[in-house]
Design an enzyme around this catalytic site. Sequence first.
Site, short mmCIF file in Angstrom:
data_model
loop_
_atom_site.label_atom_id
_atom_site.label_comp_id
_atom_site.label_asym_id
_atom_site.label_seq_id
_atom_site.Cartn_x
_atom_site.Cartn_y
_atom_site.Cartn_z
N HIS A 133 3.80 -11.29 0.11
CA HIS A 133 4.85 -10.07 -0.92
C HIS A 133 2.91 -10.54 -1.33
O HIS A 133 2.70 -11.69 -1.76
CB HIS A 133 5.30 -10.49 -1.31
N THR A 185 1.74 -26.22 3.16
CA THR A 185 1.45 -24.99 2.61
C THR A 185 -0.29 -25.54 2.97
O THR A 185 -1.07 -23.89 2.93
CB THR A 185 0.88 -25.71 1.28
#
Length: 249
Positions: A133, A185
Amino acid sequence: MDLSGNKQKMLRGELYHAFVPELVADRARCGHACTRYNNAGDVSRRRLTELFRDILCDKTPLPPPAATPEEDDELFEDYPWVQSPVNMDYGYNVKLGKNVFINFNATFLDTCEISVGSRTLCGPNVSFYSGTHPLDPIIRQGTKGPELGKEIHIGEDCWIGGNVVILPGINIGRGSVVGAGSVVTKSVPDFTVVAGNPARVIRKIETAMDPASGKEWIGWEEETVGGAEVPMAEMSGRDEAIQPLPKAK
Ligand SMILES: CC(=O)SCCNC(=O)CCNC(=O)[C@H](O)C(C)(C)COP(=O)(O)OP(=O)(O)OC[C@H]1O[C@@H](n2cnc3c(N)ncnc32)[C@H](O)[C@@H]1OP(=O)(O)O
């Protein structure tokens, strides 16, 4: 295929709106298919494969039934094995290779493609999050705002430990291992062990499979002699093979 603007944008990894009727309906369809798979109970490998393919919207025909239940099970020996419960958003963006094992409670947020290469093993509670998002809350706007996805690709012959979270845009290189509980990550090079939050490199994996080892390895039998009963393309019905991974950051 005539896709709506939002769906096209979603699949291209651009900002799109997830709460439009078409995508809400796609997620509802996938949710119902997951429920049927997760509640299947004690059924044959053929039936489980049919139910799993319903989740993926995979219409590829299965092999004709064998003479006995045992022989029929053998036909599915190389098909991906996914322990229930499993949950996905859309299903049609997930691709699994041959002899893949996904343990209980996997979550595939498959806004964009998520591929898992052949012979890769995943522990329980692994989460593949391809959706993301905007960080600015003015743009994010809850269910009214746009969102986007980035593809996730797990190479062949990997081992992903339990409770691992794989973030959007991550590629895990061939033959690599991700330690239990890691949050990945950054992309992982081939033949590397990573672990922790954020996942860091622990060591290189010494294997003749790594061309850099200089050792001889002839490859898996079915790849070298073409003995596979079920090519991966037939198995996923959606793709030929895992694409080569871009260089890890
Ligand atoms: C398909 C299935 O269902 S799998 C079933 C579920 N099983 C699992 O999830 C087990 C996953 N295994 C692991 O996480 C293991 O720890 C492995 C494979 C990463 C171990 O790899 P090794 O290279 O042998 O690591 P080793 O044990 O030597 O540890 C090296 C360092 O990494 C650390 N480390 C190892 N695993 C982890 C981890 N998961 N998270 C954080 N740190 C870790 C160790 O503490 C050690 O740190 P130190 O050097 O500061 O002492």
